[in-house]
Scaffold this motif. Sequence first.
Motif, short mmCIF file in Angstrom:
data_model
loop_
_atom_site.label_atom_id
_atom_site.label_comp_id
_atom_site.label_asym_id
_atom_site.label_seq_id
_atom_site.Cartn_x
_atom_site.Cartn_y
_atom_site.Cartn_z
N ALA A 84 0.84 -1.20 0.00
CA ALA A 84 0.00 0.00 0.00
C ALA A 84 0.87 1.25 0.00
CB ALA A 84 -0.93 -0.02 1.21
N ALA A 85 1.96 1.22 0.77
CA ALA A 85 2.86 2.38 0.83
C ALA A 85 3.47 2.64 -0.56
CB ALA A 85 3.95 2.14 1.87
N ASP A 86 3.84 1.56 -1.24
CA ASP A 86 4.40 1.71 -2.60
C ASP A 86 3.37 2.37 -3.54
OD1 ASP A 86 6.76 0.57 -1.83
OD2 ASP A 86 6.27 -1.44 -2.58
N HIS A 87 2.15 1.91 -3.45
CA HIS A 87 1.10 2.48 -4.32
C HIS A 87 0.80 3.94 -3.97
CE1 HIS A 87 0.28 -1.61 -5.79
NE2 HIS A 87 -0.27 -0.98 -6.81
N ILE A 88 0.89 4.28 -2.71
CA ILE A 88 0.69 5.68 -2.32
C ILE A 88 1.78 6.54 -2.97
CG2 ILE A 88 0.79 7.32 -0.38
CD1 ILE A 88 -1.77 5.77 -0.25
N ARG A 89 3.02 6.05 -2.92
CA ARG A 89 4.13 6.82 -3.50
C ARG A 89 3.96 7.00 -5.01
NH1 ARG A 89 7.33 4.89 0.83
NH2 ARG A 89 7.38 2.82 -0.05
N VAL A 90 3.52 5.93 -5.68
CA VAL A 90 3.30 6.02 -7.13
C VAL A 90 2.19 7.04 -7.42
CG1 VAL A 90 2.42 4.73 -9.13
CG2 VAL A 90 4.10 3.66 -7.61
N PHE A 91 1.13 6.94 -6.63
CA PHE A 91 -0.01 7.84 -6.85
C PHE A 91 0.41 9.30 -6.57
CE2 PHE A 91 -4.00 9.93 -5.63
CZ PHE A 91 -4.76 9.60 -6.73
N ALA A 92 1.21 9.49 -5.53
CA ALA A 92 1.66 10.85 -5.18
C ALA A 92 2.51 11.43 -6.30
CB ALA A 92 2.43 10.81 -3.87
N ALA A 93 3.36 10.59 -6.87
CA ALA A 93 4.22 11.06 -7.96
C ALA A 93 3.39 11.44 -9.18
CB ALA A 93 5.24 9.97 -8.31
N LYS A 94 2.39 10.57 -9.50
CA LYS A 94 1.52 10.85 -10.66
C LYS A 94 0.69 12.10 -10.44
CE LYS A 94 0.82 6.24 -12.62
NZ LYS A 94 -0.12 5.10 -12.66
N SER A 95 0.35 12.39 -9.19
CA SER A 95 -0.48 13.56 -8.88
C SER A 95 0.35 14.83 -8.75
CB SER A 95 -1.23 13.35 -7.56
OG SER A 95 -1.92 12.14 -7.57
N GLY A 96 1.66 14.69 -8.92
CA GLY A 96 2.52 15.87 -8.80
C GLY A 96 2.70 16.31 -7.37
N LYS A 97 2.52 15.39 -6.41
CA LYS A 97 2.69 15.75 -5.00
C LYS A 97 3.64 14.75 -4.31
CE LYS A 97 -2.07 17.45 -4.54
NZ LYS A 97 -3.39 17.18 -3.93
N PRO A 98 4.81 14.54 -4.90
CA PRO A 98 5.70 13.51 -4.34
C PRO A 98 6.19 13.82 -2.93
CG PRO A 98 6.83 14.79 -6.00
CD PRO A 98 5.41 15.23 -6.04
N ASP A 99 6.14 15.09 -2.56
CA ASP A 99 6.66 15.46 -1.24
C ASP A 99 5.57 15.46 -0.16
OD1 ASP A 99 5.45 17.48 -2.67
OD2 ASP A 99 6.52 19.07 -1.62
N LYS A 100 4.35 15.14 -0.54
CA LYS A 100 3.26 15.18 0.45
C LYS A 100 3.16 13.86 1.20
CE LYS A 100 1.49 19.28 -0.39
NZ LYS A 100 1.53 20.33 0.63
N ASP A 101 2.60 13.92 2.39
CA ASP A 101 2.38 12.72 3.21
C ASP A 101 0.96 12.22 2.99
OD1 ASP A 101 4.90 13.25 4.23
OD2 ASP A 101 4.07 14.52 5.82
N LEU A 102 0.67 11.09 3.63
CA LEU A 102 -0.69 10.55 3.53
C LEU A 102 -1.48 10.91 4.78
CD1 LEU A 102 -2.68 8.69 1.98
CD2 LEU A 102 -1.80 6.81 3.36
N ARG A 103 -2.63 11.50 4.58
CA ARG A 103 -3.50 11.84 5.73
C ARG A 103 -4.72 10.93 5.67
NH1 ARG A 103 -6.73 16.75 7.65
NH2 ARG A 103 -6.17 16.86 9.85
N VAL A 104 -4.90 10.14 6.68
CA VAL A 104 -6.01 9.18 6.75
C VAL A 104 -7.00 9.70 7.78
CG1 VAL A 104 -6.63 6.78 7.15
CG2 VAL A 104 -4.35 7.34 6.35
N SER A 105 -8.25 9.82 7.39
CA SER A 105 -9.24 10.32 8.36
C SER A 105 -10.61 9.69 8.12
CB SER A 105 -9.34 11.85 8.27
OG SER A 105 -9.69 12.24 6.96
N VAL A 106 -11.53 10.09 8.95
CA VAL A 106 -12.89 9.57 8.90
C VAL A 106 -13.82 10.77 8.82
CG1 VAL A 106 -14.65 8.54 10.38
CG2 VAL A 106 -12.45 7.43 10.17
N LYS A 107 -14.89 10.64 8.04
CA LYS A 107 -15.91 11.70 8.06
C LYS A 107 -17.28 11.05 8.10
CE LYS A 107 -16.42 12.60 3.09
NZ LYS A 107 -16.40 13.61 2.03
N GLY A 108 -18.26 11.82 8.53
CA GLY A 108 -19.62 11.31 8.63
C GLY A 108 -20.21 11.10 7.25
N GLY A 109 -21.05 10.07 7.10
CA GLY A 109 -21.69 9.80 5.82
C GLY A 109 -21.38 8.40 5.34
N GLY A 110 -21.71 8.14 4.10
CA GLY A 110 -21.58 6.76 3.59
C GLY A 110 -22.75 5.96 4.14
N CYS A 111 -22.96 4.80 3.56
CA CYS A 111 -24.15 4.01 3.92
C CYS A 111 -24.18 3.63 5.39
CB CYS A 111 -24.19 2.74 3.09
SG CYS A 111 -24.08 3.07 1.36
#
Lengths: 330, 118
Positions: B20-47
């Motif tokens: 998962a960490a590898d895929h996050i890094r690939v995705f970050a690079a593709k999104s032009g945000k290679p220097d950003k970290d991953l923020r994991v959170s929860v919000k209200g909603g969804g089924c």
Amino acid sequence: MALSRLAPQLDQYRALTEGLAVVDRPNVGLLRVEGKDSVDLLDRLSTNDLAALAPGLGASTVLTTNKGRVIDLPTVVHMGDYLLVLCSKDAAARVSEWIDFYTFAEDVVVSDVTDQYSIAGIAGPLALATAQRLTGATAADLPPYGVVEADVAGVKAIVVRTDFLGTGTLDFIVAGSDGQAMRDALAGDAEFVGPEALEAVRIERGIPAFASELNEDHNPLEAGLIDSISFNKGCYIGQEVVARLNTYDKVQRRLAVLNWPTGPVSAKSVSIGDDVNGDGKVIGAITSVAAHPSGGFVGLAYVRRAYENAEVAIGPAGAIAALKPPDTGA
Amino acid sequence: MTTTSRPARKPLTISISEEAADHIRVFAAKSGKPDKDLRVSVKGGGCSGLTYTLDLESAGEDDKTIEQHGLRLHVPKKSYVFLAGTVLEYSGGLNGKGFVFNNPNAKTTCGCGTSFSV
């Protein structure tokens, strides 16, 4: 309002169904929801599509549990810089806590402002035209669940078309100290109507009420709230269950209106919670009962769908009542 | 004297698998945000009531930060109680689901897997 000013029940009933009636609305709670994420959060928590809400517009929407059961049926109106949520007064604390619980990083603040206001409703075929005349609003300004702010006879009022008693019924929300002045201003050619006649018309039209019909034993489709549900808005709490019930036609029971004549079996012989029997078996249960102003009795019951238009036996004495689906047209 | 073994305690941290960490890094690079970290959170909603969210951004105020497989994960304090013990994994392949949250706090999960209740 003074009870001594109330006309006979039949006159009150006619005002509600043929003319113009003013009623107290003591069961309505008011929540003020502020913050830039208010619309988005309420959209994620309830059944209707609120994403397009804009100032002056509103919507009826259902708060459901993750099992698709009804918490309350609020009307959400956009006041420009905040949302006003008209909910059931007895559910106000729960609704407020529910919104608060699901507020994480969002900019949303909920406060219960019920005690700051007084609410009078107007109902009857003349209600919408009367509201337009009193507020200067056009019909386009007051679509279903729309809101206008206006001076009515010198009283500042928030006027919401809540359709609380069917199409074209409205609530006038004023500061608590202006409550009597607003009722006097609304009186005009209108009849003051008390809770008994109001309850009879609510039941006759099959309009579900909080606690008796709207509770966590039932889902919004059973309660006939399909107009308050969007099936293409995306996820909200309870959406999976509600969508499945609708898609696969799995709703087992529906709210139905019963009426039965005055006779040896009176309303006192039929109580809330009594069984509804059809073909010799229990097919549902009574949720509301009232004496009808023109004679006889009316009730509401959740019954198995196959019996929506049947004749059934109700109560311990087995009074024969006719069932029909709700009709909320004014 | 008899000894009884205590049941294993639920880990109170949040972890991410190496894949998962590898895929996050690939995705970050593709999104032009290679220097950003991953923020994991929860919000209200969804089924089911609560929905997972993943963002590529810096830590917010009061975030708890975890570093694993060369990736920094930030978790907002209010979300942490719902995510403690969660392992973020990646399900690849034709039938894969993408990022998957294995959350021991989740009592029910909706069909699409992005919403849960506690």
